[in-house]
Design a protein around this motif. Sequence first.
Motif, PDB file in Angstrom:
ATOM      1  N   SER A  75      -2.164   0.886  -4.461  1.00  0.00           N
ATOM      2  CA  SER A  75      -0.966   0.137  -4.315  1.00  0.00           C
ATOM      3  C   SER A  75       0.436   0.695  -4.996  1.00  0.00           C
ATOM      4  CB  SER A  75      -1.465  -1.388  -5.396  1.00  0.00           C
ATOM      5  OG  SER A  75      -1.391  -0.905  -6.690  1.00  0.00           O
ATOM      6  N   ALA A  76       1.414   0.017  -4.607  1.00  0.00           N
ATOM      7  CA  ALA A  76       2.791   0.693  -5.140  1.00  0.00           C
ATOM      8  C   ALA A  76       2.730   0.700  -6.906  1.00  0.00           C
ATOM      9  CB  ALA A  76       3.906   0.081  -4.679  1.00  0.00           C
ATOM     10  N   THR A  77       2.355  -0.568  -7.320  1.00  0.00           N
ATOM     11  CA  THR A  77       2.144  -0.604  -8.828  1.00  0.00           C
ATOM     12  C   THR A  77       1.537   0.426  -9.288  1.00  0.00           C
ATOM     13  OG1 THR A  77       0.193  -2.276  -8.590  1.00  0.00           O
ATOM     14  CG2 THR A  77       2.560  -3.200  -8.804  1.00  0.00           C
ATOM     15  N   GLU A  78       0.284   0.919  -8.880  1.00  0.00           N
ATOM     16  CA  GLU A  78      -0.396   2.020  -9.428  1.00  0.00           C
ATOM     17  C   GLU A  78       0.124   3.205  -9.129  1.00  0.00           C
ATOM     18  OE1 GLU A  78      -3.490   2.120 -11.170  1.00  0.00           O
ATOM     19  OE2 GLU A  78      -3.064  -0.136 -11.341  1.00  0.00           O
ATOM     20  N   ARG A  94      -8.897  -0.681  -4.902  1.00  0.00           N
ATOM     21  CA  ARG A  94      -7.789  -0.152  -5.780  1.00  0.00           C
ATOM     22  C   ARG A  94      -7.180   1.258  -5.190  1.00  0.00           C
ATOM     23  NH1 ARG A  94      -8.064   0.551 -12.389  1.00  0.00           N
ATOM     24  NH2 ARG A  94      -5.790   1.374 -12.762  1.00  0.00           N
ATOM     25  N   ASN A  95      -8.381   2.023  -4.940  1.00  0.00           N
ATOM     26  CA  ASN A  95      -7.909   3.446  -4.506  1.00  0.00           C
ATOM     27  C   ASN A  95      -8.846   3.676  -3.200  1.00  0.00           C
ATOM     28  OD1 ASN A  95      -6.022   4.055  -6.485  1.00  0.00           O
ATOM     29  ND2 ASN A  95      -8.068   4.128  -7.787  1.00  0.00           N
ATOM     30  N   VAL A  96      -8.233   3.946  -2.043  1.00  0.00           N
ATOM     31  CA  VAL A  96      -8.954   4.320  -0.728  1.00  0.00           C
ATOM     32  C   VAL A  96      -8.838   5.562  -0.375  1.00  0.00           C
ATOM     33  CG1 VAL A  96      -9.274   3.248   1.504  1.00  0.00           C
ATOM     34  CG2 VAL A  96      -8.761   1.568  -0.216  1.00  0.00           C
ATOM     35  N   ALA A 143       0.638  -1.283  -0.060  1.00  0.00           N
ATOM     36  CA  ALA A 143       0.106  -0.094  -0.135  1.00  0.00           C
ATOM     37  C   ALA A 143       0.805   1.180   0.131  1.00  0.00           C
ATOM     38  CB  ALA A 143      -0.890   0.000   1.270  1.00  0.00           C
ATOM     39  N   ALA A 144       0.312   2.439  -0.732  1.00  0.00           N
ATOM     40  CA  ALA A 144       1.085   3.474  -0.979  1.00  0.00           C
ATOM     41  C   ALA A 144       0.267   4.710  -0.577  1.00  0.00           C
ATOM     42  CB  ALA A 144       1.886   3.728  -2.406  1.00  0.00           C
ATOM     43  N   PHE A 145       0.752   5.682   0.218  1.00  0.00           N
ATOM     44  CA  PHE A 145       0.297   7.100   0.402  1.00  0.00           C
ATOM     45  C   PHE A 145       0.479   7.671  -0.609  1.00  0.00           C
ATOM     46  CE2 PHE A 145       0.937   5.180   4.752  1.00  0.00           C
ATOM     47  CZ  PHE A 145      -0.295   5.637   5.152  1.00  0.00           C
TER      48      PHE A 145
END
Length: 403
Positions: free
Chosen positions: A237-240, A118-120, A15-17
């Motif tokens: 996600s880090a990939t996104e 996908r996006n939170v 997970a990515a901020f």
Amino acid sequence: MSNMPYPEPGSASDAAFIGIGEIPSGKYPTRGFMAQLVEAAARAIADSGLKHTDIDQLVLIPNLHGIPDQADLIFSRVVEELGLHGRAKSSMMIHSGGSTSDNATRAAAGLIASGQARNVLVVQSEKWGSADLSAMVDMLSVNGIPREWEGTSGLQFNAIGGLITQRYMHQSGSTPEEMASVCVALREWARLNPNAMWKDRGLTIEQVLGSKLVADPLRAYECPYLADGAAAFVMTSATEARKKHDNWVRIAGSGGCVSHYSSGQDAELGELGWPKAAVEAYDAAGWGAEEADLAEVYDSYAAVLTIALEGLGLSKKGEAARDFHAKRFSPGGGFPLNTNGGLLSAGHTGVGGGMALLVEAIRQLLHRAEPERQVPSAQRCIVGGSGGSYMDAQIMMLERVEK
């Protein structure tokens, strides 16, 4: 100690901020609860580089000022306010008091790691500062206070803060001047934060010690100021994240310890759950206090913060208040701490107090703070939250990632 593996850095489950939003804290009686929330959310989404329709999951942090507004959160009004009706998969509320932001982050990260989101968007709004003061005092004298025993004795949150402060001062030998210096250091940081409640007013040790006695040994300027405010962040996600961003923030590890419900049942009020939580968090992250560039740690009272800093290993046992007095944690000192001013000077936005600290941590690691308070080349931050009568210690280990 937890042996659960953390997601592989840069993977689809990592997970990515990627975006944050915040509005000024203080007393804003004409600023509506939902208006605050929508503005903070819109800022976070814009900062993330996404469109609002890219958000598919909402995690909401509750307010403490009134049941009707909290009901709106529970029953998905925010989905409509953001134009996501018919698009969002779910809208949920998570609550653990001052540690809610830590646990909401875990939930959001889990949704992403499991492929459920996908996006939170995580968002919080509070109108504490403009609420009826007597009603809020009554609320803080009942909620989280064991009714069978402690409630009947008149215990409330300032009294709990006083008891913890007495215990810490007894064990550490800290003086009133050293404890007051915690509030002064946080005010110095708040003076650099345009969103802080007390950005325009300085504070001295003499002013702190000269203010009204509230709950021995706590004085008025050592108690948190109830404030209106709102904050939000977006995770993916880090990939996104890699598709649109050159850098983002990830969770390297976390730790937690629920030590009590009733203050009278905590075995050691001068320690709480911080040492145990720190061992778990540092083991999971592979780094600890010595490798951190800054920290953002829950600080509703000075002793709550000094106890946490010692449990985290950021100060030696019994030395945190003296470190503040020596200006180690002040702007320009040896270690940046609560760089937004913390709850004691940026303003206590209820359950959002921890949220504001988390958003500040993300801001610092994304290198998006104002120049005068940006920690140069910040790469690693320790975030600490605590809820209720300091029933738990929750730690998030955050890292900056560059593509």
